[in-house]
Design a protein around this motif. Sequence first.
Motif, mmCIF file in Angstrom:
data_model
loop_
_atom_site.group_PDB
_atom_site.id
_atom_site.type_symbol
_atom_site.label_atom_id
_atom_site.label_comp_id
_atom_site.label_asym_id
_atom_site.label_seq_id
_atom_site.Cartn_x
_atom_site.Cartn_y
_atom_site.Cartn_z
ATOM 1 N N LEU A 241 32.298 35.831 37.991
ATOM 2 C CA LEU A 241 33.456 35.939 37.110
ATOM 3 C C LEU A 241 33.681 34.604 36.417
ATOM 4 O O LEU A 241 33.176 33.563 36.847
ATOM 5 C CB LEU A 241 34.716 36.297 37.906
ATOM 6 N N SER A 242 34.447 34.633 35.353
ATOM 7 C CA SER A 242 34.855 33.411 34.666
ATOM 8 C C SER A 242 36.334 33.173 34.929
ATOM 9 O O SER A 242 37.161 34.044 34.658
ATOM 10 C CB SER A 242 34.612 33.533 33.158
ATOM 11 N N MET A 243 36.654 31.998 35.486
ATOM 12 C CA MET A 243 38.044 31.658 35.810
ATOM 13 C C MET A 243 38.515 30.558 34.866
ATOM 14 O O MET A 243 38.490 29.373 35.193
ATOM 15 C CB MET A 243 38.140 31.181 37.260
ATOM 16 N N ASN A 244 38.921 30.926 33.686
ATOM 17 C CA ASN A 244 39.313 29.934 32.691
ATOM 18 C C ASN A 244 40.623 29.242 33.026
ATOM 19 O O ASN A 244 40.796 28.050 32.798
ATOM 20 C CB ASN A 244 39.417 30.586 31.312
ATOM 21 N N SER A 245 41.575 30.000 33.563
ATOM 22 C CA SER A 245 42.914 29.448 33.747
ATOM 23 C C SER A 245 43.119 28.793 35.103
ATOM 24 O O SER A 245 44.082 28.064 35.298
ATOM 25 C CB SER A 245 43.959 30.562 33.575
ATOM 26 N N GLU A 246 42.242 29.048 36.047
ATOM 27 C CA GLU A 246 42.455 28.568 37.406
ATOM 28 C C GLU A 246 41.113 28.255 38.068
ATOM 29 O O GLU A 246 40.580 29.018 38.846
ATOM 30 C CB GLU A 246 43.207 29.630 38.212
ATOM 31 N N GLY A 300 44.827 35.304 41.546
ATOM 32 C CA GLY A 300 44.520 35.097 40.132
ATOM 33 C C GLY A 300 43.170 35.622 39.710
ATOM 34 O O GLY A 300 42.889 35.747 38.508
ATOM 35 N N ILE A 301 42.310 35.932 40.672
ATOM 36 C CA ILE A 301 40.993 36.489 40.350
ATOM 37 C C ILE A 301 41.136 37.807 39.593
ATOM 38 O O ILE A 301 40.256 38.190 38.821
ATOM 39 C CB ILE A 301 40.158 36.644 41.637
ATOM 40 N N GLU A 302 42.244 38.503 39.794
ATOM 41 C CA GLU A 302 42.464 39.752 39.070
ATOM 42 C C GLU A 302 42.420 39.563 37.559
ATOM 43 O O GLU A 302 42.101 40.492 36.811
ATOM 44 C CB GLU A 302 43.808 40.365 39.469
ATOM 45 N N GLU A 303 42.764 38.367 37.097
ATOM 46 C CA GLU A 303 42.795 38.079 35.654
ATOM 47 C C GLU A 303 41.482 37.473 35.152
ATOM 48 O O GLU A 303 41.349 37.184 33.958
ATOM 49 C CB GLU A 303 43.948 37.114 35.341
ATOM 50 N N ALA A 304 40.517 37.254 36.051
ATOM 51 C CA ALA A 304 39.258 36.626 35.650
ATOM 52 C C ALA A 304 38.421 37.582 34.806
ATOM 53 O O ALA A 304 38.528 38.810 34.921
ATOM 54 C CB ALA A 304 38.473 36.196 36.884
ATOM 55 N N ALA A 305 37.576 37.007 33.966
ATOM 56 C CA ALA A 305 36.679 37.815 33.130
ATOM 57 C C ALA A 305 35.406 38.136 33.905
ATOM 58 O O ALA A 305 34.808 37.261 34.534
ATOM 59 C CB ALA A 305 36.342 37.058 31.856
ATOM 60 N N PHE A 306 35.003 39.395 33.848
ATOM 61 C CA PHE A 306 33.768 39.831 34.499
ATOM 62 C C PHE A 306 32.561 39.311 33.724
ATOM 63 O O PHE A 306 32.510 39.393 32.497
ATOM 64 C CB PHE A 306 33.728 41.362 34.567
#
Length: 385
Positions: A241-246, A300-306
Amino acid sequence: MTVNRLDQTNKRNSEVLVIGGGVIGSAIAYYLSCDGMDVTQLEGAHQANGASGHAAGMLAAGLEHFSSEELRRWAQRSQQLMGPLIDNLKLHSEINVAMNGSGFVVPFIKDRKPGEEFSETIDPAKQKHWWDKSKLQDEIPGITGNAEGALFYPKEHQLLPAELTKAYIKAAQKNGVAFIDHCSVSRLLLENDRVTGVETNQGIYRADKVVVAAGLGSDAILGSIGIELNTYPVKGEMVALSMNSETLRYTIYTPDVYIVPKPNEEIWIGATSIPYGNDHKVSAFGLNTLLHKATGLVPGIEEAAFLRTWAGLRPQTIDGLPYIGAYSEVQGLYLAVGHYRNGILLSAVTGETMSRLLSGETEDEIGIRSFSASRIIKKRRGIYC
C-alpha cells in the motif's frame, strides 16, 4: 573482474557449480568467490525469481520462530554478519538494498484484567525496551488506541530482498563468478558415486563440487539421481500500500501480521501461511485477513492507496531444519535447501558456512550437525538420530 555474458555461457568447467539464483545460492557464490574459488552460478529463470523476490526482507533473529535452539543461534550469527556484509556489498555492487535500521515494535493490545500492567508481565531482561502507552503513541502516532504499550527491538532490521539478491550476484561477478540465467538444470552427472557436473538446457557444465541451492526446485534436481528431499511449499500472501499521509518508520510485528515500511512511502503487509499452497494466486480471503489485522493495529491503513499483491512459496522441510552440508553418499555434492521463511536472514551465515565446508572444515567443527544433509539418508533407512 566482471565476466560478460558471452564469457559466462562459454565457461563450461569450474571448481564449483552453484545451482540457484535466489538469495541462498547467490550468498554462497559470493562467499566462495571471496575465498578465491572458481565458481559458476546457474539459475533456471532470472535473479530473485522465487521466494527471494517475494519476501518481506526481515532480519529478525530475535522475533522469528525457529524449530531448534541451534537454528536460532545460527540466525543470530547471520544477523551479526549482515551489517558489515551489506556495507561490502554496497561498495562492490553499488546496489542500495534500502536497509532500515529503525527497529521492530511489538505492540500489546488491551485484553488484560483491570489493574494488570503489561510491563509487570514482561521478562525483566526486556523491560529496558518497554514503551508505555505514551511513548508508543509518540513514536507511532497512528497506532491503535487499544495498544497499551510495546516492546522495542532495536537490533531487528529489514531491507529490500530482491535487491539484496542482486547485490550478492553483482559483487560475486566482480570477484569472477560466472552467473548464467535461464539455464535450467535437468539432471546431475555422476561417475563412480562422484558428482562431475550438470546437464542443462544450455548444455553440460562440469565442476569438482556442486552446491544445490535452488529452493523448491532442488527436489527435481536431486531426484534425477534418486535423492528424495521432500521439502514442501508454504505459500505466503502479501499486499503493498501507499501511505502518503502517515508514513511509518518502524516495522510493526505481531504473530498474526507484520507491517513493513519500505522506500517511496510504501508499506508491505504480510503474510499468510498456507502449507502445501503451490500457486502464486492471492486469495480474497488472504487479502482481507491481512488488511483487517493491519488496520486493527494502524487504523489509518484504511485510507492507504492499494498498490499490488503477490505470493511467494517458501521451501520448508519436514522437521523444520534446513539441509546444509555435504551429501555423504555422493562425493562433491552439497546441499543448502529448506530455509523456509528466513532465507533472507539466513543467507549470510549460509554463505559463510558453505564456504567453510568447501574449504575443508567439518560439520562438527562449524557446529551444524543437526542441519546435516546426510540426515536424509538416515531417515530413508529408518534411522532417526
